[in-house]
Design a protein around this motif. Structure first.
Motif, PDB file in Angstrom:
ATOM      1  N   PHE A 203       2.009  14.972  11.018  1.00  0.00           N
ATOM      2  CA  PHE A 203       3.408  15.333  11.581  1.00  0.00           C
ATOM      3  C   PHE A 203       4.419  14.479  10.473  1.00  0.00           C
ATOM      4  O   PHE A 203       5.744  15.009  10.739  1.00  0.00           O
ATOM      5  N   LEU A 204       3.816  13.556   9.682  1.00  0.00           N
ATOM      6  CA  LEU A 204       4.871  13.030   8.951  1.00  0.00           C
ATOM      7  C   LEU A 204       5.224  13.594   7.382  1.00  0.00           C
ATOM      8  O   LEU A 204       4.278  14.305   7.124  1.00  0.00           O
ATOM      9  N   PRO A 205       6.403  13.424   6.801  1.00  0.00           N
ATOM     10  CA  PRO A 205       6.376  13.833   5.503  1.00  0.00           C
ATOM     11  C   PRO A 205       5.432  13.139   4.578  1.00  0.00           C
ATOM     12  O   PRO A 205       4.986  12.214   4.949  1.00  0.00           O
ATOM     13  N   LEU A 206       5.095  13.607   3.429  1.00  0.00           N
ATOM     14  CA  LEU A 206       4.164  13.650   2.587  1.00  0.00           C
ATOM     15  C   LEU A 206       4.385  11.827   2.180  1.00  0.00           C
ATOM     16  O   LEU A 206       3.399  11.066   2.056  1.00  0.00           O
ATOM     17  N   SER A 207       5.733  11.660   1.859  1.00  0.00           N
ATOM     18  CA  SER A 207       5.701   9.959   1.247  1.00  0.00           C
ATOM     19  C   SER A 207       5.664   8.939   2.361  1.00  0.00           C
ATOM     20  O   SER A 207       4.825   8.048   2.147  1.00  0.00           O
ATOM     21  N   LEU A 208       5.627   9.255   3.696  1.00  0.00           N
ATOM     22  CA  LEU A 208       5.205   8.450   4.806  1.00  0.00           C
ATOM     23  C   LEU A 208       3.850   8.544   5.013  1.00  0.00           C
ATOM     24  O   LEU A 208       3.283   7.642   5.428  1.00  0.00           O
ATOM     25  N   GLN A 209       3.231   9.537   4.931  1.00  0.00           N
ATOM     26  CA  GLN A 209       1.880   9.859   5.096  1.00  0.00           C
ATOM     27  C   GLN A 209       1.031   8.917   4.065  1.00  0.00           C
ATOM     28  O   GLN A 209       0.060   8.195   4.306  1.00  0.00           O
TER      29      GLN A 209
ATOM     30  N   ARG B  81     -13.817   2.575  -5.176  1.00  0.00           N
ATOM     31  CA  ARG B  81     -12.914   3.046  -6.349  1.00  0.00           C
ATOM     32  C   ARG B  81     -12.544   4.375  -6.351  1.00  0.00           C
ATOM     33  O   ARG B  81     -11.434   4.605  -6.469  1.00  0.00           O
ATOM     34  N   ALA B  82     -13.391   5.246  -5.833  1.00  0.00           N
ATOM     35  CA  ALA B  82     -12.906   6.700  -5.813  1.00  0.00           C
ATOM     36  C   ALA B  82     -11.903   6.940  -4.841  1.00  0.00           C
ATOM     37  O   ALA B  82     -11.106   7.469  -4.819  1.00  0.00           O
ATOM     38  N   LEU B  83     -11.986   6.298  -3.600  1.00  0.00           N
ATOM     39  CA  LEU B  83     -10.900   6.419  -2.710  1.00  0.00           C
ATOM     40  C   LEU B  83      -9.705   5.849  -2.941  1.00  0.00           C
ATOM     41  O   LEU B  83      -8.394   6.365  -2.726  1.00  0.00           O
ATOM     42  N   ILE B  84      -9.713   4.591  -3.879  1.00  0.00           N
ATOM     43  CA  ILE B  84      -8.473   4.072  -4.333  1.00  0.00           C
ATOM     44  C   ILE B  84      -7.926   4.959  -5.383  1.00  0.00           C
ATOM     45  O   ILE B  84      -6.526   5.127  -5.402  1.00  0.00           O
ATOM     46  N   ASP B  85      -8.768   5.224  -6.251  1.00  0.00           N
ATOM     47  CA  ASP B  85      -8.093   6.184  -7.320  1.00  0.00           C
ATOM     48  C   ASP B  85      -7.495   7.270  -6.803  1.00  0.00           C
ATOM     49  O   ASP B  85      -6.534   8.208  -7.371  1.00  0.00           O
ATOM     50  N   ASP B  86      -7.852   8.290  -5.933  1.00  0.00           N
ATOM     51  CA  ASP B  86      -7.618   9.368  -5.140  1.00  0.00           C
ATOM     52  C   ASP B  86      -6.329   9.283  -4.798  1.00  0.00           C
ATOM     53  O   ASP B  86      -5.110   9.790  -4.772  1.00  0.00           O
ATOM     54  N   LEU B  87      -6.149   8.074  -4.037  1.00  0.00           N
ATOM     55  CA  LEU B  87      -4.691   7.688  -3.189  1.00  0.00           C
ATOM     56  C   LEU B  87      -3.788   7.563  -4.274  1.00  0.00           C
ATOM     57  O   LEU B  87      -2.726   7.815  -4.444  1.00  0.00           O
ATOM     58  N   ASN B  88      -4.216   6.683  -5.448  1.00  0.00           N
ATOM     59  CA  ASN B  88      -3.212   6.159  -6.706  1.00  0.00           C
ATOM     60  C   ASN B  88      -2.720   7.549  -7.124  1.00  0.00           C
ATOM     61  O   ASN B  88      -1.651   7.716  -7.682  1.00  0.00           O
ATOM     62  N   GLN B  89      -3.854   8.437  -7.453  1.00  0.00           N
ATOM     63  CA  GLN B  89      -3.181   9.886  -8.124  1.00  0.00           C
ATOM     64  C   GLN B  89      -2.209  10.632  -7.358  1.00  0.00           C
ATOM     65  O   GLN B  89      -1.119  11.282  -7.744  1.00  0.00           O
ATOM     66  N   ARG B  90      -2.256  10.475  -5.971  1.00  0.00           N
ATOM     67  CA  ARG B  90      -1.570  11.310  -5.010  1.00  0.00           C
ATOM     68  C   ARG B  90      -0.320  10.589  -4.870  1.00  0.00           C
ATOM     69  O   ARG B  90       0.895  11.209  -4.825  1.00  0.00           O
ATOM     70  N   ILE B  91       0.014   9.100  -4.821  1.00  0.00           N
ATOM     71  CA  ILE B  91       0.776   8.380  -5.039  1.00  0.00           C
ATOM     72  C   ILE B  91       1.769   8.762  -6.327  1.00  0.00           C
ATOM     73  O   ILE B  91       2.879   8.749  -6.307  1.00  0.00           O
ATOM     74  N   ALA B  92       1.120   8.764  -7.659  1.00  0.00           N
ATOM     75  CA  ALA B  92       1.739   8.990  -8.839  1.00  0.00           C
ATOM     76  C   ALA B  92       2.397  10.392  -8.806  1.00  0.00           C
ATOM     77  O   ALA B  92       3.433  10.439  -9.330  1.00  0.00           O
ATOM     78  N   ALA B  93       1.600  11.353  -8.215  1.00  0.00           N
ATOM     79  CA  ALA B  93       2.091  12.887  -8.449  1.00  0.00           C
ATOM     80  C   ALA B  93       3.256  12.773  -7.267  1.00  0.00           C
ATOM     81  O   ALA B  93       4.595  13.618  -7.705  1.00  0.00           O
TER      82      ALA B  93
ATOM     83  N   MET C 199       7.211   2.783  -3.416  1.00  0.00           N
ATOM     84  CA  MET C 199       6.016   2.336  -3.331  1.00  0.00           C
ATOM     85  C   MET C 199       5.393   2.162  -4.941  1.00  0.00           C
ATOM     86  O   MET C 199       5.656   3.371  -5.489  1.00  0.00           O
ATOM     87  N   ARG C 200       4.402   1.368  -5.208  1.00  0.00           N
ATOM     88  CA  ARG C 200       3.702   1.366  -6.578  1.00  0.00           C
ATOM     89  C   ARG C 200       2.587   1.800  -6.016  1.00  0.00           C
ATOM     90  O   ARG C 200       1.844   1.863  -5.003  1.00  0.00           O
ATOM     91  N   GLN C 201       1.701   2.311  -7.281  1.00  0.00           N
ATOM     92  CA  GLN C 201       0.406   2.389  -7.015  1.00  0.00           C
ATOM     93  C   GLN C 201      -0.323   1.137  -6.682  1.00  0.00           C
ATOM     94  O   GLN C 201       0.110  -0.045  -7.123  1.00  0.00           O
ATOM     95  N   LEU C 202      -1.385   1.308  -6.067  1.00  0.00           N
ATOM     96  CA  LEU C 202      -2.308   0.146  -5.539  1.00  0.00           C
ATOM     97  C   LEU C 202      -3.193  -0.447  -6.681  1.00  0.00           C
ATOM     98  O   LEU C 202      -3.633   0.324  -7.680  1.00  0.00           O
ATOM     99  N   ASP C 203      -3.321  -1.694  -6.741  1.00  0.00           N
ATOM    100  CA  ASP C 203      -3.914  -2.361  -7.606  1.00  0.00           C
ATOM    101  C   ASP C 203      -5.614  -2.496  -7.404  1.00  0.00           C
ATOM    102  O   ASP C 203      -5.948  -3.141  -6.353  1.00  0.00           O
ATOM    103  N   ALA C 204      -6.525  -1.656  -7.991  1.00  0.00           N
ATOM    104  CA  ALA C 204      -7.674  -1.059  -7.508  1.00  0.00           C
ATOM    105  C   ALA C 204      -8.618  -2.384  -7.610  1.00  0.00           C
ATOM    106  O   ALA C 204      -9.319  -2.402  -6.760  1.00  0.00           O
ATOM    107  N   ASP C 205      -8.341  -3.310  -8.584  1.00  0.00           N
ATOM    108  CA  ASP C 205      -9.255  -4.318  -8.793  1.00  0.00           C
ATOM    109  C   ASP C 205      -8.896  -5.449  -7.666  1.00  0.00           C
ATOM    110  O   ASP C 205      -9.964  -5.930  -7.311  1.00  0.00           O
ATOM    111  N   GLU C 206      -7.792  -5.527  -7.547  1.00  0.00           N
ATOM    112  CA  GLU C 206      -7.374  -6.339  -6.260  1.00  0.00           C
ATOM    113  C   GLU C 206      -7.888  -5.774  -4.855  1.00  0.00           C
ATOM    114  O   GLU C 206      -8.665  -6.801  -4.146  1.00  0.00           O
ATOM    115  N   LEU C 207      -7.957  -4.670  -4.524  1.00  0.00           N
ATOM    116  CA  LEU C 207      -8.352  -4.187  -3.353  1.00  0.00           C
ATOM    117  C   LEU C 207     -10.197  -4.154  -3.614  1.00  0.00           C
ATOM    118  O   LEU C 207     -10.572  -4.543  -2.333  1.00  0.00           O
ATOM    119  N   VAL C 208     -10.695  -4.061  -4.640  1.00  0.00           N
ATOM    120  CA  VAL C 208     -12.230  -4.196  -4.475  1.00  0.00           C
ATOM    121  C   VAL C 208     -12.683  -5.285  -4.309  1.00  0.00           C
ATOM    122  O   VAL C 208     -13.597  -5.788  -3.696  1.00  0.00           O
TER     123      VAL C 208
END
Length: 156
Positions: free
Chosen positions: A57-63, A85-97, A110-119
């Motif tokens: 129900f949320l706008p894409l930015s809030l989702q 890493r695949a999950l993080i990269d997928d989310l980062n691509q959608r954030i960048a778009a 918001m910024r893209q997520l730091d994949a190395d920090e999350l891993v």
């Protein structure tokens, strides 16, 4: 606006023709009463329960912000680093778009997520849980059941 008594609206005509063809015969739930209406937002509650979250129900930015917030819990269920890493990269691509070409209001701030920090966090949490399990097994205690959040619990 009521239709002229001798003229049938296109919707009424389509319904009548479908009924004459038998399109409504043998439908699932035929002959059963409709579910009881318990309130104005009853439909939304059932829909959200079926979706298991109200994020659709949320706008894409809030989702995307919600998904980024919930990502550590989602990553905790994964077993290998490649999937994490695949999950993080997928989310980062959608954030960048969404940052490049906003599709909804409010804008995504918001910024893209730091994949190395999350891993690294995922690996540390995984190691901590493994150490707890080993300690529980060594002490002869059963492993504690994972806590479920209030919206994940099902009523009985």
């Amino acid at each position: 606006m009521a239709a002229h008594p001798h003229r049938e609206s296109p919707v009424d005509q389509a319904i009548r023709e479908a009924a004459e063809r038998g399109a409504f015969d043998n439908l699932p739930g035929a002959g059963k009463p409709l579910p009881e209406h318990t309130g104005g937002d009853d439909f939304l509650r059932r829909y959200a329960a079926a979706e298991e979250s109200g994020s659709s129900f949320l706008p894409l930015s809030l989702q995307l912000r919600k998904e980024a917030h919930d990502l550590p819990a989602r990553l905790a269920r994964e077993r290998n680093e490649q999937k994490v890493r695949a999950l993080i990269d997928d989310l980062n691509q959608r954030i960048a778009a969404e940052i490049r070409v906003p599709t909804s209001a409010p804008p995504l701030v918001m910024r893209q997520l730091d994949a190395d920090e999350l891993v690294a966090d995922w690996q540390a949490e995984r190691d901590r849980r493994a150490a707890e399990q080993q300690a529980a097994l060594a002490a002869g205690r059963p492993e504690p059941a994972p806590r479920r959040r209030w919206w994940q619990r099902r009523s009985r």
